[in-house]
Write an enzyme that holds these catalytic residues in place. Sequence first.
Site, PDB file in Angstrom:
ATOM      1  N   CYS A  50       0.854  -1.183   0.000  1.00  0.00           N
ATOM      2  CA  CYS A  50       0.000   0.000   0.000  1.00  0.00           C
ATOM      3  C   CYS A  50       0.894   1.239   0.000  1.00  0.00           C
ATOM      4  CB  CYS A  50      -0.897  -0.005   1.237  1.00  0.00           C
ATOM      5  SG  CYS A  50      -1.864   1.513   1.421  1.00  0.00           S
ATOM      6  N   ASP A  57      -0.412  -5.725   0.464  1.00  0.00           N
ATOM      7  CA  ASP A  57      -1.721  -6.018  -0.113  1.00  0.00           C
ATOM      8  C   ASP A  57      -1.605  -7.337  -0.860  1.00  0.00           C
ATOM      9  OD1 ASP A  57      -3.295  -3.787   0.652  1.00  0.00           O
ATOM     10  OD2 ASP A  57      -2.342  -2.562  -0.883  1.00  0.00           O
TER      11      ASP A  57
END
Length: 137
Positions: A50, A57
């Site tokens: 992120c 992620d």
Amino acid sequence: MTGAASQQQTETPLYGERAIDEAELICFDNPRPGRAYEVSIELPEFTCKCPFSGYPDFAVLRLIYQPGPRVVELKAIKLYVNSYRDRSISHEEVSNRIVDDLVAACDPVWLQLEADFNPRGNVHTVVRVSHGTRQPC
């Protein structure tokens, strides 16, 4: 493992890390250029970071495409996708960048990427990006 061997191992990138660092999308000639057909590829272990929090992620990438003149080589796409693991990039940007790179490399008739990101903070994101016009198979 001795101290010297351990130190050498941490200084020298492992073969997998080298392969990922050198990854590029490789395509080969479409064996059936006059036929409309689809190729589906699922990559269930996609990761990136992120850009706001730095947290990882995780996503499942589902790619469906109709080849044009070239077909993407599977090991090449695996290594290319793995090259995002340490990059800080948004869900939207990474999805669009992958599609842009695939279009540039393979020139598909039609392509759709679905990036299904794992929920984080009670938010589940799915990004779909397409290119071209789907032909009947």
